[in-house]
Scaffold this motif. Structure first.
Motif, PDB file in Angstrom:
ATOM      1  N   TYR A  75      68.087  56.948  30.129  1.00 36.01           N
ATOM      2  CA  TYR A  75      68.720  56.108  31.153  1.00 36.01           C
ATOM      3  C   TYR A  75      69.969  55.404  30.629  1.00 36.01           C
ATOM      4  O   TYR A  75      71.008  55.403  31.282  1.00 36.01           O
ATOM      5  CB  TYR A  75      67.706  55.079  31.670  1.00 36.01           C
ATOM      6  N   SER A  76      69.881  54.831  29.438  1.00 37.16           N
ATOM      7  CA  SER A  76      71.033  54.119  28.880  1.00 37.16           C
ATOM      8  C   SER A  76      71.800  54.943  27.859  1.00 37.16           C
ATOM      9  O   SER A  76      72.909  54.567  27.465  1.00 37.16           O
ATOM     10  CB  SER A  76      70.564  52.819  28.220  1.00 37.16           C
ATOM     11  N   ASN A  77      71.206  56.047  27.391  1.00 34.74           N
ATOM     12  CA  ASN A  77      71.795  56.892  26.353  1.00 34.74           C
ATOM     13  C   ASN A  77      71.912  56.147  25.024  1.00 34.74           C
ATOM     14  O   ASN A  77      72.723  56.497  24.177  1.00 34.74           O
ATOM     15  CB  ASN A  77      73.171  57.413  26.779  1.00 34.74           C
ATOM     16  N   GLU A  78      71.088  55.111  24.839  1.00 31.68           N
ATOM     17  CA  GLU A  78      71.088  54.328  23.611  1.00 31.68           C
ATOM     18  C   GLU A  78      69.753  54.477  22.890  1.00 31.68           C
ATOM     19  O   GLU A  78      68.730  54.788  23.499  1.00 31.68           O
ATOM     20  CB  GLU A  78      71.333  52.846  23.927  1.00 31.68           C
ATOM     21  N   SER A  93      76.999  65.956  24.863  1.00 33.93           N
ATOM     22  CA  SER A  93      78.398  65.882  25.273  1.00 33.93           C
ATOM     23  C   SER A  93      78.489  65.254  26.664  1.00 33.93           C
ATOM     24  O   SER A  93      77.492  65.114  27.371  1.00 33.93           O
ATOM     25  CB  SER A  93      79.012  67.280  25.281  1.00 33.93           C
ATOM     26  N   SER A  94      79.684  64.870  27.067  1.00 33.76           N
ATOM     27  CA  SER A  94      79.863  64.195  28.368  1.00 33.76           C
ATOM     28  C   SER A  94      79.396  65.083  29.522  1.00 33.76           C
ATOM     29  O   SER A  94      78.781  64.603  30.481  1.00 33.76           O
ATOM     30  CB  SER A  94      81.330  63.803  28.560  1.00 33.76           C
ATOM     31  N   TYR A  95      79.661  66.396  29.409  1.00 35.75           N
ATOM     32  CA  TYR A  95      79.222  67.322  30.457  1.00 35.75           C
ATOM     33  C   TYR A  95      77.695  67.353  30.543  1.00 35.75           C
ATOM     34  O   TYR A  95      77.110  67.247  31.629  1.00 35.75           O
ATOM     35  CB  TYR A  95      79.772  68.724  30.173  1.00 35.75           C
ATOM     36  N   LEU A  96      77.048  67.482  29.377  1.00 33.71           N
ATOM     37  CA  LEU A  96      75.591  67.540  29.359  1.00 33.71           C
ATOM     38  C   LEU A  96      74.966  66.190  29.713  1.00 33.71           C
ATOM     39  O   LEU A  96      73.874  66.148  30.274  1.00 33.71           O
ATOM     40  CB  LEU A  96      75.093  67.991  27.987  1.00 33.71           C
ATOM     41  N   GLN A 102      71.285  63.874  36.069  1.00 29.64           N
ATOM     42  CA  GLN A 102      70.890  64.571  37.302  1.00 29.64           C
ATOM     43  C   GLN A 102      69.500  65.197  37.147  1.00 29.64           C
ATOM     44  O   GLN A 102      68.679  65.141  38.072  1.00 29.64           O
ATOM     45  CB  GLN A 102      71.922  65.650  37.631  1.00 29.64           C
ATOM     46  N   ALA A 103      69.237  65.781  35.981  1.00 26.83           N
ATOM     47  CA  ALA A 103      67.929  66.394  35.735  1.00 26.83           C
ATOM     48  C   ALA A 103      66.818  65.349  35.728  1.00 26.83           C
ATOM     49  O   ALA A 103      65.718  65.589  36.237  1.00 26.83           O
ATOM     50  CB  ALA A 103      67.957  67.154  34.410  1.00 26.83           C
ATOM     51  N   ASN A 104      67.076  64.173  35.185  1.00 28.89           N
ATOM     52  CA  ASN A 104      66.071  63.109  35.180  1.00 28.89           C
ATOM     53  C   ASN A 104      65.742  62.652  36.597  1.00 28.89           C
ATOM     54  O   ASN A 104      64.581  62.402  36.919  1.00 28.89           O
ATOM     55  CB  ASN A 104      66.555  61.931  34.333  1.00 28.89           C
ATOM     56  N   ALA A 213      76.213  73.370  37.725  1.00 30.60           N
ATOM     57  CA  ALA A 213      75.211  72.700  36.902  1.00 30.60           C
ATOM     58  C   ALA A 213      73.932  72.428  37.681  1.00 30.60           C
ATOM     59  O   ALA A 213      72.827  72.524  37.136  1.00 30.60           O
ATOM     60  CB  ALA A 213      75.785  71.381  36.369  1.00 30.60           C
ATOM     61  N   ALA A 214      74.069  72.103  38.964  1.00 29.01           N
ATOM     62  CA  ALA A 214      72.884  71.829  39.783  1.00 29.01           C
ATOM     63  C   ALA A 214      71.988  73.056  39.878  1.00 29.01           C
ATOM     64  O   ALA A 214      70.762  72.928  39.988  1.00 29.01           O
ATOM     65  CB  ALA A 214      73.304  71.364  41.173  1.00 29.01           C
TER      66      ALA A 214
END
Length: 276
Positions: A75-78, A93-96, A102-104, A213-214
């Motif tokens: 959620y926070s990427n931390e 990466s920013s794309y992933l 979206q996957a979450n 990606a979807a």
């Protein structure tokens, strides 16, 4: 020697109590610290939940979102607990990262539909061997985690670990390789103690069309949906079908004369077939 020790460690874990897999794995890592990284990445253990300090949401921890003793929140990427150099820690990466969020969201809906509770987490990372399609889109790897526990006298826990690889092809298809592990723990603490625990791992591959990606998220979700259904049926047969057979062999619910009559009818039927 290290390869022999690694194989021996895996063989030992298969023979020990599956309910204590986490404790046994930690003990092996302390005895053989040089094998710790390989063992942690090869042995699936029940998932552990932590709370994201930024969002307040629960997320699942595994070897794929771990850096040392810290785990990355989807959620926070931390990482929590916080690490000194956050920028040097593994991040998608920013794309992933956009695809990961979206996957979450998508698998949170899947979790609510099939589990009616529990926790889900999805983590993505860049593939070691990059495969690029004609549009410049690259392949990637990831894991979908699902966990539900029942905290009462009829307790139990279900852990799903789905590790996947996505490789785009030139013709517009994508190849999906899925390795799924289900860890099931059934136990009761009422008047009758019952304890069943074990795991099942299967690998599946599929090719499917994708446009963006979807499409990847939808294709992975469909593959996991089919795989989980099959694994659930297999576990049901192993846990309950075999138990029913054993109980039937130990104590029949039919009267002795009924079984004798059935046996005689069976013998008569065989004799009639032999006459033909």
């Amino acid at each position: 020697m290290s390869e022999e020790a690694f194989d021996a460690s895996l063989d030992l874990l298969r023979r020990l109590d599956p309910k204590k897999i986490k404790k046994n794995l930690d003990n092996l890592c302390r005895l053989q610290p040089e094998l710790a990284e390989d063992l942690l990445s090869s042995v699936d253990t029940p998932l552990r939940a932590e709370v994201c300090q930024s969002s307040g949401k629960s997320y699942l921890c595994c070897d794929y979102n771990r850096d040392g003793d810290s785990f990355r929140s989807p959620y926070s990427n931390e990482y929590y607990p916080a690490i000194e150099d956050e920028a040097e820690a593994p991040h998608p990466s920013s794309y992933l990262r956009q695809l990961e969020m979206q996957a979450n969201d998508s698998f949170d809906i899947y979790r609510e539909l099939y589990y009616e509770g529990g926790i889900s987490s999805v983590y993505l990372w860049d593939a070691e061997d990059e495969v690029v399609d004609k549009s410049g889109r690259i392949g990637f790897d990831g894991v979908v985690l699902l966990k539900k526990s029942i905290d009462n006298d009829s307790g139990g826990a279900w852990d799903s670990i789905h590790v996947f690889e996505v490789q785009p092809k030139i013709n517009g298809d994508a190849s999906y390789k899925l390795t799924s592990t289900i860890i099931l723990d059934l136990s009761t603490s009422n008047d009758i103690d019952m304890y069943l625990s074990g795991n099942l791992t299967r690998q599946t591959t599929r090719e499917a069309k994708y446009t963006d990606a979807a499409s990847h998220v939808a294709n992975i979700g469909s593959l996991i949906e089919d795989t989980e259904g099959k694994l659930r049926n297999m576990l049901q047969e192993v846990y309950f079908g075999k138990t029913k057979d054993i109980v039937g062999d130990l104590r029949s619910i039919e009267k002795l004369n009924v079984k004798e009559d059935q046996k005689l009818k069976h013998q008569e039927m065989i004799k009639e077939f032999e006459k033909i």
